[in-house]
Design a protein around this motif. Structure first.
Motif, PDB file in Angstrom:
ATOM      1  N   THR A 149       0.802  -1.227   0.000  1.00  0.00           N
ATOM      2  CA  THR A 149       0.000   0.000   0.000  1.00  0.00           C
ATOM      3  C   THR A 149       0.839   1.285   0.000  1.00  0.00           C
ATOM      4  O   THR A 149       0.392   2.320  -0.501  1.00  0.00           O
ATOM      5  CB  THR A 149      -0.937   0.025   1.218  1.00  0.00           C
ATOM      6  OG1 THR A 149      -0.150  -0.041   2.425  1.00  0.00           O
ATOM      7  CG2 THR A 149      -1.887  -1.167   1.183  1.00  0.00           C
ATOM      8  N   LYS A 150       2.045   1.201   0.580  1.00  0.00           N
ATOM      9  CA  LYS A 150       2.914   2.379   0.655  1.00  0.00           C
ATOM     10  C   LYS A 150       4.341   1.993   0.251  1.00  0.00           C
ATOM     11  O   LYS A 150       5.254   1.949   1.085  1.00  0.00           O
ATOM     12  CB  LYS A 150       2.906   2.965   2.064  1.00  0.00           C
ATOM     13  CG  LYS A 150       1.544   3.488   2.504  1.00  0.00           C
ATOM     14  CD  LYS A 150       1.617   4.106   3.896  1.00  0.00           C
ATOM     15  CE  LYS A 150       0.263   4.659   4.332  1.00  0.00           C
ATOM     16  NZ  LYS A 150       0.324   5.260   5.685  1.00  0.00           N
ATOM     17  N   PRO A 151       4.555   1.717  -1.030  1.00  0.00           N
ATOM     18  CA  PRO A 151       5.879   1.261  -1.476  1.00  0.00           C
ATOM     19  C   PRO A 151       6.988   2.294  -1.277  1.00  0.00           C
ATOM     20  O   PRO A 151       8.171   1.935  -1.279  1.00  0.00           O
ATOM     21  CB  PRO A 151       5.662   0.958  -2.965  1.00  0.00           C
ATOM     22  CG  PRO A 151       4.448   1.748  -3.346  1.00  0.00           C
ATOM     23  CD  PRO A 151       3.581   1.779  -2.127  1.00  0.00           C
ATOM     24  N   ASP A 152       6.627   3.567  -1.103  1.00  0.00           N
ATOM     25  CA  ASP A 152       7.643   4.570  -0.819  1.00  0.00           C
ATOM     26  C   ASP A 152       8.132   4.480   0.628  1.00  0.00           C
ATOM     27  O   ASP A 152       9.184   5.021   0.964  1.00  0.00           O
ATOM     28  CB  ASP A 152       7.089   5.981  -1.068  1.00  0.00           C
ATOM     29  CG  ASP A 152       6.859   6.252  -2.546  1.00  0.00           C
ATOM     30  OD1 ASP A 152       7.512   5.573  -3.366  1.00  0.00           O
ATOM     31  OD2 ASP A 152       6.033   7.119  -2.874  1.00  0.00           O
ATOM     32  N   LEU A 153       7.361   3.784   1.467  1.00  0.00           N
ATOM     33  CA  LEU A 153       7.722   3.652   2.873  1.00  0.00           C
ATOM     34  C   LEU A 153       8.421   2.331   3.171  1.00  0.00           C
ATOM     35  O   LEU A 153       9.370   2.288   3.956  1.00  0.00           O
ATOM     36  CB  LEU A 153       6.470   3.772   3.746  1.00  0.00           C
ATOM     37  CG  LEU A 153       6.667   3.834   5.264  1.00  0.00           C
ATOM     38  CD1 LEU A 153       7.507   5.041   5.657  1.00  0.00           C
ATOM     39  CD2 LEU A 153       5.317   3.870   5.977  1.00  0.00           C
ATOM     40  N   VAL A 154       7.963   1.253   2.533  1.00  0.00           N
ATOM     41  CA  VAL A 154       8.552  -0.073   2.765  1.00  0.00           C
ATOM     42  C   VAL A 154       8.759  -0.794   1.438  1.00  0.00           C
ATOM     43  O   VAL A 154       7.831  -0.907   0.635  1.00  0.00           O
ATOM     44  CB  VAL A 154       7.651  -0.942   3.675  1.00  0.00           C
ATOM     45  CG1 VAL A 154       8.256  -2.345   3.828  1.00  0.00           C
ATOM     46  CG2 VAL A 154       7.473  -0.312   5.039  1.00  0.00           C
TER      47      VAL A 154
END
Length: 212
Positions: A149-154
């Protein structure tokens, strides 16, 4: 922080580091593991996680202390361990168990006395799942969800073997290189690298080069 923290290894240490950075500080992370699946050596753990002076011990009227845990550990090491690290382990072990219980709702409510211990202090959950598998699965589930859902975070890079730590003329880390399963080399630019590679990361070449 614009650059991600690169975490090498996806065992308990790597997953704990990633969860702390993401959940507590909203710091982006990239987990790298040369294996094809998450878990490293930790997922194979079949006994439990050790902790002294925990709430579970108190509930079961077991008297334990960090000092006794340290004494047992030093004795078991037979002169080959690092006492400052063993002291840190002994003092903070209960915090690790409480973190798993409070943050991830893991029971860790069964105790066993294994070799080298003076009292029961090895924690595992009641149920059928082996403790290593249960803990790794729980910690990785949250990170996998964020990776989708948040590939920029993980980001999670499996089948990826770290081959180089890049340093500049001032001996500051500037990135890491890794090979994917096709053998292609990739570079991640960052000054923030955490080694959590444990036994699976054993490399005589890297140990000789970076920690002679």
């Amino acid at each position: 922080m614009s650059q991600p923290v690169v975490i090498i290894g996806t065992g308990l240490a790597g997953l704990s580091t990633a969860n702390q950075l993401v959940k507590t500080h909203s710091v982006p992370v990239i987990l790298i593991d040369k294996a094809a699946s998450i878990g490293g050596n930790s997922i194979k753990a079949s006994s439990g996680i050790n902790g002294a002076h925990t709430t579970i011990q108190e509930e079961q009227h077991i008297t334990d202390s960090p000092e006794l845990f340290l004494k047992d550990t030093v004795k078991s090491a037979k002169g080959k361990g690092s006492e400052p690290l063993m002291d840190k382990l002994s003092k903070d072990s209960h915090l690790a168990i409480e973190w798993l219980q409070n943050e991830f709702d893991l029971k860790l409510d069964l105790l066993a006395q294994l070799g080298g211990h003076s009292v029961p202090r090895t924690h595992r959950s009641s149920g059928k799942l082996p403790p290593g598998f249960e803990i790794v699965s729980t910690l990785s589930k949250y990170l996998k969800g964020l990776a989708e859902t948040k590939p920029d975070l993980v980001k999670i890079q499996l089948d990826s073997k770290v081959t180089e730590v890049i340093v500049d003329a001032e001996r500051q880390v500037t990135g890491v290189q890794y090979q994917d399963k096709e053998g292609e080399t990739h570079t991640i630019y960052t000054s923030h690298v955490v080694f959590c590679s444990g036994g699976f990361g054993f490399s005589k070449d890297m140990l000789k080069r970076y920690a002679p």
